[in-house]
Design an enzyme around this catalytic site. Sequence first.
Site, PDB file in Angstrom:
ATOM      1  N   VAL A  80       0.838  -1.205   0.000  1.00  0.00           N
ATOM      2  CA  VAL A  80       0.000   0.000   0.000  1.00  0.00           C
ATOM      3  C   VAL A  80       0.873   1.255   0.000  1.00  0.00           C
ATOM      4  O   VAL A  80       0.655   2.193  -0.785  1.00  0.00           O
ATOM      5  CB  VAL A  80      -0.951  -0.008   1.216  1.00  0.00           C
ATOM      6  CG1 VAL A  80      -1.632   1.354   1.383  1.00  0.00           C
ATOM      7  CG2 VAL A  80      -2.000  -1.108   1.063  1.00  0.00           C
ATOM      8  N   LYS A  81       1.884   1.292   0.866  1.00  0.00           N
ATOM      9  CA  LYS A  81       2.739   2.474   0.964  1.00  0.00           C
ATOM     10  C   LYS A  81       3.587   2.655  -0.292  1.00  0.00           C
ATOM     11  O   LYS A  81       3.774   3.776  -0.789  1.00  0.00           O
ATOM     12  CB  LYS A  81       3.640   2.383   2.197  1.00  0.00           C
ATOM     13  CG  LYS A  81       4.630   3.543   2.342  1.00  0.00           C
ATOM     14  CD  LYS A  81       3.924   4.895   2.427  1.00  0.00           C
ATOM     15  CE  LYS A  81       4.870   6.079   2.344  1.00  0.00           C
ATOM     16  NZ  LYS A  81       5.883   6.144   3.386  1.00  0.00           N
ATOM     17  N   ILE A  82       4.110   1.566  -0.817  1.00  0.00           N
ATOM     18  CA  ILE A  82       4.931   1.676  -2.019  1.00  0.00           C
ATOM     19  C   ILE A  82       4.086   2.177  -3.187  1.00  0.00           C
ATOM     20  O   ILE A  82       4.514   3.048  -3.958  1.00  0.00           O
ATOM     21  CB  ILE A  82       5.584   0.314  -2.331  1.00  0.00           C
ATOM     22  CG1 ILE A  82       6.660   0.003  -1.271  1.00  0.00           C
ATOM     23  CG2 ILE A  82       6.200   0.309  -3.727  1.00  0.00           C
ATOM     24  CD1 ILE A  82       7.130  -1.431  -1.282  1.00  0.00           C
TER      25      ILE A  82
END
Length: 314
Positions: free
Chosen positions: A176-178
């Site tokens: 999700v963060k990437i």
Amino acid sequence: MTYAATDRPRIGWIGAGRMGYQLASRLLDAGHDVAVYNRTRAKAAPLADLGATIVDRPEELADRDVVFVMVSASADLESVTTGPGGVLTADTAPGVLIDSSTVSTQVSARVREEAAKRGTDFLAAPVSGNPKVIAAGKLTVAVSGPREVFDSVEPLLNLLGRGVTYVGEDEVARLVKIAHNVFLGVVTQSLTEITLLAEKGGVKRSAFLEFLNDSVMGSVFTQYKSPALVNLDFKPTFTNILLRKDFDLGLTAARELEVPMPVASATAQLVQAAIGAGHTEEDFATLLLEQARRCGITLEPENVAVDDGLTPES
């Protein structure tokens, strides 16, 4: 699960860089007992004035109920957890380890496995924002791991910002963060392109961005990046070096999952070009300078006040 939820858990914090320092401060401001480790002790020392205990090695935090980690890269995460003197190498082990770094899913999984061997629950909890976003109370957090562990520490996570989202099991918060940071780069490159298209046609950057930010296409991000684009203030919040790392992680994940990402791939090359041009220590908004060079435009600061939309919390 070794951690029993309490109203006032004893907290350890590893990593007092620009982001980690601000987030640890929020926990201290909320009255929590926080002990802090940073590789360069002097950077963490001012937190002592807020009530923090400063320690010399990560392993000195092993007896804490909850330990947060916020470091720069995958190797750093392994170093402070399972490396010599790491928080998972002492005779005791923390109840919960919460890692808020942006690292690879493979390294995250290895640390999760080592934590489990010590009876420590592990949550991946990467964040979106920068120090000014933190000060405005608008940081967001994606969290993955055992749901019951998330539920037990959610009150702590809520102190960090305005949005905490449980996204699933294991390492999915990393993806999700990437994905978020790849989008960050793509949006920024696109924003520089359309802004300079307008400027080359005779429109001031400040006027174009004011219009954009008031339209349905405006966002919290386009607004808070506008002062840098208008006044060419590239004090770093996030560098091209860090952005390149996240593109590398995102494109690697795309290959593993067989997802074509042509726009992201092209943007990654433009980020690399900015690094090759020497924009390594400044903010990644310097993508504007490279786009201007390609357009044959010499940019000058407009020196006008631009609202970034990030009023600090009272």
